[in-house]
Design a protein around this motif. Structure first.
Motif, PDB file in Angstrom:
ATOM      1  N   VAL A 182      -1.547  11.166   2.085  1.00 42.26           N
ATOM      2  CA  VAL A 182      -1.054  10.388   3.219  1.00 42.26           C
ATOM      3  C   VAL A 182       0.203   9.636   2.791  1.00 42.26           C
ATOM      4  CG1 VAL A 182      -3.311  10.055   4.331  1.00 42.26           C
ATOM      5  CG2 VAL A 182      -2.485   8.366   2.669  1.00 42.26           C
ATOM      6  N   ASP A 183       1.011   9.256   3.787  1.00 41.81           N
ATOM      7  CA  ASP A 183       2.101   8.314   3.530  1.00 41.81           C
ATOM      8  C   ASP A 183       2.001   7.190   4.544  1.00 41.81           C
ATOM      9  OD1 ASP A 183       4.263   9.010   5.843  1.00 41.81           O
ATOM     10  OD2 ASP A 183       3.441  10.879   5.062  1.00 41.81           O
ATOM     11  N   VAL A 184       2.241   5.968   4.086  1.00 41.81           N
ATOM     12  CA  VAL A 184       2.044   4.787   4.918  1.00 41.81           C
ATOM     13  C   VAL A 184       3.235   3.838   4.782  1.00 41.81           C
ATOM     14  CG1 VAL A 184      -0.491   4.904   4.805  1.00 41.81           C
ATOM     15  CG2 VAL A 184       0.766   3.591   3.078  1.00 41.81           C
ATOM     16  N   SER A 185       3.320   2.917   5.724  1.00 41.96           N
ATOM     17  CA  SER A 185       4.363   1.889   5.737  1.00 41.96           C
ATOM     18  C   SER A 185       3.753   0.629   6.339  1.00 41.96           C
ATOM     19  CB  SER A 185       5.561   2.363   6.560  1.00 41.96           C
ATOM     20  OG  SER A 185       5.206   2.465   7.931  1.00 41.96           O
ATOM     21  N   SER A 186       4.587  -0.361   6.645  1.00 42.18           N
ATOM     22  CA  SER A 186       4.063  -1.582   7.270  1.00 42.18           C
ATOM     23  C   SER A 186       3.456  -1.291   8.629  1.00 42.18           C
ATOM     24  CB  SER A 186       5.181  -2.624   7.410  1.00 42.18           C
ATOM     25  OG  SER A 186       6.219  -2.134   8.247  1.00 42.18           O
ATOM     26  N   TYR A 187       3.809  -0.165   9.223  1.00 44.71           N
ATOM     27  CA  TYR A 187       3.247   0.254  10.509  1.00 44.71           C
ATOM     28  C   TYR A 187       1.726   0.342  10.455  1.00 44.71           C
ATOM     29  CZ  TYR A 187       2.905   3.180  14.768  1.00 44.71           C
ATOM     30  OH  TYR A 187       2.611   3.685  16.007  1.00 44.71           O
ATOM     31  N   GLY A 214      -0.167  -1.466   8.266  1.00 45.56           N
ATOM     32  CA  GLY A 214      -0.769  -2.728   7.842  1.00 45.56           C
ATOM     33  C   GLY A 214      -1.676  -2.512   6.636  1.00 45.56           C
ATOM     34  N   ASN A 215      -2.777  -3.254   6.595  1.00 45.02           N
ATOM     35  CA  ASN A 215      -3.742  -3.098   5.508  1.00 45.02           C
ATOM     36  C   ASN A 215      -4.526  -1.805   5.721  1.00 45.02           C
ATOM     37  OD1 ASN A 215      -3.125  -5.530   4.122  1.00 45.02           O
ATOM     38  ND2 ASN A 215      -4.329  -6.687   5.624  1.00 45.02           N
ATOM     39  N   VAL A 216      -4.486  -0.941   4.740  1.00 53.28           N
ATOM     40  CA  VAL A 216      -5.069   0.396   4.866  1.00 53.28           C
ATOM     41  C   VAL A 216      -6.490   0.418   4.289  1.00 53.28           C
ATOM     42  CG1 VAL A 216      -4.835   2.814   4.157  1.00 53.28           C
ATOM     43  CG2 VAL A 216      -2.803   1.474   4.777  1.00 53.28           C
ATOM     44  N   ALA A 217      -7.377   1.130   4.964  1.00 55.37           N
ATOM     45  CA  ALA A 217      -8.765   1.301   4.498  1.00 55.37           C
ATOM     46  C   ALA A 217      -8.797   2.454   3.499  1.00 55.37           C
ATOM     47  CB  ALA A 217      -9.691   1.575   5.677  1.00 55.37           C
ATOM     48  N   TRP A 218      -8.427   2.160   2.274  1.00 53.49           N
ATOM     49  CA  TRP A 218      -8.269   3.217   1.279  1.00 53.49           C
ATOM     50  C   TRP A 218      -9.578   3.904   0.923  1.00 53.49           C
ATOM     51  CZ3 TRP A 218      -3.821   5.218   0.931  1.00 53.49           C
ATOM     52  CH2 TRP A 218      -2.673   4.457   1.098  1.00 53.49           C
ATOM     53  N   THR A 219     -10.664   3.166   0.886  1.00 54.56           N
ATOM     54  CA  THR A 219     -11.952   3.788   0.560  1.00 54.56           C
ATOM     55  C   THR A 219     -12.317   4.836   1.595  1.00 54.56           C
ATOM     56  OG1 THR A 219     -12.717   1.784  -0.572  1.00 54.56           O
ATOM     57  CG2 THR A 219     -14.400   3.349   0.159  1.00 54.56           C
ATOM     58  N   THR A 220     -12.049   4.528   2.870  1.00 61.51           N
ATOM     59  CA  THR A 220     -12.331   5.487   3.937  1.00 61.51           C
ATOM     60  C   THR A 220     -11.509   6.754   3.763  1.00 61.51           C
ATOM     61  OG1 THR A 220     -12.853   3.694   5.480  1.00 61.51           O
ATOM     62  CG2 THR A 220     -12.303   5.837   6.442  1.00 61.51           C
ATOM     63  N   LEU A 221     -10.230   6.588   3.434  1.00 65.22           N
ATOM     64  CA  LEU A 221      -9.374   7.749   3.233  1.00 65.22           C
ATOM     65  C   LEU A 221      -9.824   8.555   2.011  1.00 65.22           C
ATOM     66  CD1 LEU A 221      -5.862   6.253   4.052  1.00 65.22           C
ATOM     67  CD2 LEU A 221      -7.065   8.034   5.323  1.00 65.22           C
ATOM     68  N   GLN A 240      -0.758  -4.252  -1.082  1.00 65.05           N
ATOM     69  CA  GLN A 240      -2.070  -3.781  -0.623  1.00 65.05           C
ATOM     70  C   GLN A 240      -2.128  -2.256  -0.570  1.00 65.05           C
ATOM     71  OE1 GLN A 240      -3.274  -2.107   2.259  1.00 65.05           O
ATOM     72  NE2 GLN A 240      -5.452  -2.542   1.943  1.00 65.05           N
ATOM     73  N   GLN A 241      -1.032  -1.653  -0.152  1.00 68.29           N
ATOM     74  CA  GLN A 241      -1.023  -0.208   0.027  1.00 68.29           C
ATOM     75  C   GLN A 241      -0.835   0.532  -1.301  1.00 68.29           C
ATOM     76  OE1 GLN A 241       2.068   0.240   2.979  1.00 68.29           O
ATOM     77  NE2 GLN A 241       0.740  -0.339   4.669  1.00 68.29           N
ATOM     78  N   TYR A 242       0.123   0.108  -2.082  1.00 65.81           N
ATOM     79  CA  TYR A 242       0.450   0.780  -3.341  1.00 65.81           C
ATOM     80  C   TYR A 242      -0.659   0.576  -4.375  1.00 65.81           C
ATOM     81  CZ  TYR A 242       3.633   2.242  -7.167  1.00 65.81           C
ATOM     82  OH  TYR A 242       4.243   2.881  -8.222  1.00 65.81           O
TER      83      TYR A 242
END
Length: 277
Positions: free
Chosen positions: A76-81, A83-90, A115-117
């Motif tokens: 996946v790729d993410v940005s501030s769009y 927000g806080n990502v549910a990494w465990t779910t992914l 939070q994301q990195y």
């Protein structure tokens, strides 16, 4: 002498009164609502660009791949769009690598970067950072330095991917950022050379074939850099000149919850090999 009063107005039927009231209400509200509603075609605010934004606007959102090939690894790729990502779910859904927007131009850094990195790394993913290029604001070398100084560096820990140069349709104005084809090639070269000088790694190039053809003249000289191709269809289609294969493929732009989805062209050990250098 009797007092003569004007006759009382004939009362309107109740249903007509209701209709007129509704019409007047609509007339009074409509202009204000139109003014307050965001214009879908309006130029976005600087800093809000994200990977694939220009691709969706220019090339559209097509069909998805028919199925996951065993030799490809989901990312996946993410940005501030997002927000806080549910990494465990992914992670539990099978995602094994991720890229986070680190910077844009020399005026923006992602407020959710940590939070994301770090979050993707924390659940076991192999992670990297990307820079949204704005060739109309500062030089390629200047933006490469800004990127490295704001999270885009590389470390030989086996789980950090080289930084990505996100070079695509301009969401803020002229598609090619006001540059000629040769000037765009020079800008990209300056960025790549400075990034390698700072990190020792070749940056990944994220782009679409349509943009690359229009804005670089389909330049074939950067094939040493891994290619991350953006195409929202059932196949990657024709690649930009110089590349005989792709390293990563962004195949869908899914929105604010889970980020854009990508496939690495290889099993997990190939993702690890790119991280190790």
């Amino acid at each position: 002498m009797p007092v003569h009063r004007p006759a009382s107005p004939r009362p309107r039927p109740l249903f007509l009164t209701g209709v007129l009231t509704a019409v007047f209400a609509l007339l009074s509200i409509a202009p204000a609502s139109a003014a307050e509603s965001p214009d879908a075609t309006a130029t976005p605010t600087r800093g809000t660009a994200r990977m694939g934004m220009g691709v969706v606007a220019h090339d559209g959102q097509g069909g998805l791949p028919a199925g996951t090939r065993a030799a490809q690894t989901e990312g996946v790729d993410v940005s501030s769009y997002q927000g806080n990502v549910a990494w465990t779910t992914l992670w539990n859904s099978g995602v094994r690598w991720a890229y986070t927007k680190g910077s844009e131009g020399t005026y923006y850094t992602n407020p959710y970067f940590s939070q994301q990195y770090s979050g993707s790394y924390g659940v076991g993913m192999i992670r990297g950072a990307y820079h949204f290029a704005t060739p109309d604001t500062t030089t390629g070398a200047t933006q490469a330095n800004y990127f490295v100084d704001h999270g885009g560096g590389w470390s030989a820990d086996g789980r950090t991917l080289p930084g990505t140069l996100d070079i695509e349709w301009n969401p803020y104005g002229d598609s090619c950022y006001g540059k000629t084809k040769s000037a765009m090639v020079s800008w990209i070269r300056d960025f790549l050379n400075q990034y390698k000088a700072r990190t020792g790694r070749d940056a990944v190039i994220y782009t679409s074939t349509s943009w690359w053809t229009q804005c670089t003249g389909n330049y074939a000289g950067f094939a040493a850099n891994p290619l991350w191709i953006a195409r929202y269809a059932s196949t990657v289609g024709t690649l930009p000149a110089g590349w005989s294969t792709y390293t990563m493929w962004q195949y869908t732009s899914s929105g604010p919850t889970v980020g854009d989805h990508d496939r690495f062209n290889g099993a997990l050990d190939r993702v690890q090999a790119l991280a190790k250098g």
